[in-house]
Design an enzyme around this catalytic site. Sequence first.
Site, short mmCIF file in Angstrom:
data_model
loop_
_atom_site.label_atom_id
_atom_site.label_comp_id
_atom_site.label_asym_id
_atom_site.label_seq_id
_atom_site.Cartn_x
_atom_site.Cartn_y
_atom_site.Cartn_z
N LYS A 49 40.01 -11.43 -23.82
CA LYS A 49 39.65 -12.85 -23.94
C LYS A 49 40.84 -13.73 -23.58
CE LYS A 49 36.17 -11.88 -27.45
NZ LYS A 49 35.89 -11.68 -28.88
N GLN A 93 38.82 -12.79 -34.63
CA GLN A 93 38.19 -11.56 -34.16
C GLN A 93 37.60 -10.83 -35.36
OE1 GLN A 93 37.80 -10.67 -30.93
NE2 GLN A 93 36.62 -8.90 -31.63
N ASP A 116 33.48 -20.30 -31.30
CA ASP A 116 32.78 -19.02 -31.37
C ASP A 116 31.48 -19.16 -32.17
OD1 ASP A 116 32.67 -16.34 -30.64
OD2 ASP A 116 33.70 -15.64 -32.45
#
Length: 288
Positions: A49, A93, A116
Amino acid sequence: MDGIAPARRIIDQAAQRAATVNEQTGQAPCLATVLVGEDPASVTYVRMKRARCEKAGIRSRHVALPATTGTAELVDTISALSHDPEVHGILLQHPVGPHIDERAAFEAIAPEKDVDGVTTRSFAAMSFGLNGFASCTPGGIVRLLEHYDVDLAGKHAAVVGRSAILGKPLGMLLLARNATVTYCHSHTIDLPSITRDADIVVAAVGRPRFLLGDHIKPGAVVIDAGYNPGNIGDVDFESASRRAGLITPVPGGVGPMTIATLLAQTVDAAAQQLGCTPDESFPHFRSN
Ligand code: NAP
């Protein structure tokens, strides 16, 4: 349904918009990535990413925390990023270790930086059709369906999986596009009869080759969101592709669209936080 080419187009647009944001404000969009521990798959995902961000002119700031980090410390770290004006998007994450209250950590992300789409506020906004960032994988899936002109109105969509970051929000996005949505999960009785009735089947289960050709109605659209060790999806591509009208491969389907959505939402978040002139040609990554 190849996801690589449409993802590239989204990333190219995001890179152009990132350059404009930089020109107008003197600041490049910045994504903060937070990783707890050293799980090899998570390390790889974060590295990938960040590399994509860099290529698109998005700065990334990485925060690596030891596996022993507790909830309070993680929440404090994320809160500090939420208050940092040089950070425009935050990605935690996940999954984090079982000793951490993941929900508490997610909720420490400021809504305007939740690129996200993991906070309850983002989920509620998406569900009510208000401004807010979609969870990246569901957001990427609906963009892939749009790219392939899949008409959702009145269609029966079966979503297999109901996790907070994938199945559940995806169902909401499909519902907002007038699909008739059935959620399936581990307690669903006679799952094959439901998927066999569906015009659109989404596999978000986390079990390799869980859905077989026999689960699919001839001509249906099949989206495989699964990503299991060895690059194996949740759909048995070989048998399912003989029945499906359209089907995503693994890899190269949903995965690239997820990353593209993350990048585009980060640029969008930066443009808003820095007060840039709206750009009609840049797709606003709003849930609805
Ligand atoms: P998850 O949190 O483990 O959720 C799995 C879901 O599948 C749960 O709702 C579970 O039901 C359901 N399920 C499990 N066994 C089942 C069964 N036998 N029959 C019916 N439903 C069953 O997983 P996730 O985070 O949503 O991820 C799902 C998959 O997507 C994984 O392969 C993951 O790697 C992949 N993924 C890919 C991307 C990408 O960018 N491509 C991003 C995120 C995730 P219950 O709720 O009843 O337990």
